[in-house]
Motif scaffolding. Sequence first.
Motif, PDB file in Angstrom:
ATOM      1  N   UNK A  35       0.156  -1.365  -0.009  1.00 42.81           N
ATOM      2  CA  UNK A  35       0.311  -0.311  -0.136  1.00 42.81           C
ATOM      3  C   UNK A  35       0.571   1.086   0.298  1.00 42.81           C
ATOM      4  N   UNK A  36       2.063   0.954   0.705  1.00 42.50           N
ATOM      5  CA  UNK A  36       2.626   2.617   0.179  1.00 42.50           C
ATOM      6  C   UNK A  36       4.025   2.196   0.037  1.00 42.50           C
ATOM      7  N   UNK A  37       3.547   3.470  -1.269  1.00 41.97           N
ATOM      8  CA  UNK A  37       5.567   3.209  -1.843  1.00 41.97           C
ATOM      9  C   UNK A  37       6.609   3.557  -0.898  1.00 41.97           C
ATOM     10  N   UNK A  38       7.829   3.111  -1.117  1.00 43.99           N
ATOM     11  CA  UNK A  38       8.569   3.627   0.099  1.00 43.99           C
ATOM     12  C   UNK A  38      10.003   4.224  -0.932  1.00 43.99           C
ATOM     13  N   UNK A  39       9.593   3.622  -2.051  1.00 39.02           N
ATOM     14  CA  UNK A  39      10.838   3.944  -2.995  1.00 39.02           C
ATOM     15  C   UNK A  39      10.917   3.746  -4.474  1.00 39.02           C
ATOM     16  N   UNK A  40      11.819   4.262  -5.506  1.00 36.84           N
ATOM     17  CA  UNK A  40      11.183   4.607  -6.313  1.00 36.84           C
ATOM     18  C   UNK A  40      12.338   4.582  -7.304  1.00 36.84           C
ATOM     19  N   UNK A  41      12.270   4.411  -8.566  1.00 38.89           N
ATOM     20  CA  UNK A  41      13.730   4.021  -8.925  1.00 38.89           C
ATOM     21  C   UNK A  41      13.683   4.494 -11.174  1.00 38.89           C
ATOM     22  N   UNK A  42      13.798   5.160 -12.037  1.00 40.27           N
ATOM     23  CA  UNK A  42      13.586   5.076 -13.114  1.00 40.27           C
ATOM     24  C   UNK A  42      14.745   5.866 -14.145  1.00 40.27           C
ATOM     25  N   UNK A  43      15.536   4.732 -14.932  1.00 45.20           N
ATOM     26  CA  UNK A  43      16.368   4.722 -16.217  1.00 45.20           C
ATOM     27  C   UNK A  43      16.366   4.861 -17.663  1.00 45.20           C
ATOM     28  N   UNK A  44      17.181   5.776 -18.708  1.00 42.86           N
ATOM     29  CA  UNK A  44      16.704   5.277 -19.603  1.00 42.86           C
ATOM     30  C   UNK A  44      16.685   3.172 -20.124  1.00 42.86           C
ATOM     31  N   UNK A  45      15.763   2.882 -21.396  1.00 44.06           N
ATOM     32  CA  UNK A  45      15.335   1.483 -21.111  1.00 44.06           C
ATOM     33  C   UNK A  45      16.779   0.942 -22.217  1.00 44.06           C
ATOM     34  N   UNK A  46      17.446   1.499 -22.990  1.00 48.36           N
ATOM     35  CA  UNK A  46      18.328   1.028 -24.407  1.00 48.36           C
ATOM     36  C   UNK A  46      17.379  -0.009 -24.884  1.00 48.36           C
ATOM     37  N   UNK A  47      18.497  -0.578 -25.406  1.00 47.37           N
ATOM     38  CA  UNK A  47      17.653  -2.004 -26.252  1.00 47.37           C
ATOM     39  C   UNK A  47      17.696  -3.297 -25.445  1.00 47.37           C
ATOM     40  N   UNK A  48      18.174  -3.840 -24.737  1.00 46.94           N
ATOM     41  CA  UNK A  48      17.886  -4.534 -23.861  1.00 46.94           C
ATOM     42  C   UNK A  48      17.140  -4.759 -22.614  1.00 46.94           C
ATOM     43  N   UNK A  49      15.971  -4.913 -23.083  1.00 46.61           N
ATOM     44  CA  UNK A  49      14.726  -5.096 -21.894  1.00 46.61           C
ATOM     45  C   UNK A  49      14.944  -5.553 -20.385  1.00 46.61           C
ATOM     46  N   UNK A  50      15.639  -6.607 -20.849  1.00 49.22           N
ATOM     47  CA  UNK A  50      15.566  -7.271 -19.611  1.00 49.22           C
ATOM     48  C   UNK A  50      16.313  -6.683 -18.582  1.00 49.22           C
ATOM     49  N   UNK A  51      17.457  -6.267 -18.725  1.00 55.09           N
ATOM     50  CA  UNK A  51      18.982  -6.057 -18.118  1.00 55.09           C
ATOM     51  C   UNK A  51      17.886  -4.948 -17.961  1.00 55.09           C
ATOM     52  N   UNK A  52      17.147  -4.060 -18.687  1.00 57.17           N
ATOM     53  CA  UNK A  52      17.103  -2.434 -18.239  1.00 57.17           C
ATOM     54  C   UNK A  52      16.586  -2.174 -16.584  1.00 57.17           C
ATOM     55  N   UNK A  53      14.501  -3.484 -17.034  1.00 51.41           N
ATOM     56  CA  UNK A  53      14.852  -4.209 -15.473  1.00 51.41           C
ATOM     57  C   UNK A  53      15.307  -4.909 -14.473  1.00 51.41           C
ATOM     58  N   UNK A  54      16.377  -5.639 -14.521  1.00 51.82           N
ATOM     59  CA  UNK A  54      17.168  -5.446 -13.452  1.00 51.82           C
ATOM     60  C   UNK A  54      18.054  -4.216 -13.475  1.00 51.82           C
ATOM     61  N   UNK A  55      18.552  -3.383 -14.200  1.00 52.47           N
ATOM     62  CA  UNK A  55      18.920  -3.061 -13.719  1.00 52.47           C
ATOM     63  C   UNK A  55      18.550  -2.126 -12.200  1.00 52.47           C
ATOM     64  N   UNK A  56      16.758  -1.720 -13.604  1.00 58.40           N
ATOM     65  CA  UNK A  56      16.767  -0.601 -12.153  1.00 58.40           C
ATOM     66  C   UNK A  56      16.765  -0.963 -11.161  1.00 58.40           C
ATOM     67  N   UNK A  57      15.680  -2.244 -11.040  1.00 60.30           N
ATOM     68  CA  UNK A  57      15.403  -3.018  -9.777  1.00 60.30           C
ATOM     69  C   UNK A  57      16.094  -3.059  -8.844  1.00 60.30           C
TER      70      UNK A  57
END
Length: 64
Positions: free
Chosen positions: A23-45
């Motif tokens: 229910x409560x947002x405790x952290x957020x992060x954003x970054x450019x995606x680039x060409x490798x979607x899986x890597x983008x998801x892992x790196x941003x997390x």
Amino acid sequence: MTITAGIDVGAKSTRAALLEDGTTIVATEASPTGFDYEKAGRDTYAKAPAPAGTGADRAVDVTA
């Protein structure tokens, strides 16, 4: 306390949010995606700042 991660991988940017007890947002992060979607998801997390003492900073399986 339960920490849940939500990850949105888009064409231009990738966003991650950590929620406490779903229910409560405790952290957020954003970054450019680039060409490798899986890597983008892992790196941003991985960059999302985990609340101290939650264990959310430990390695987890993020495969779908």
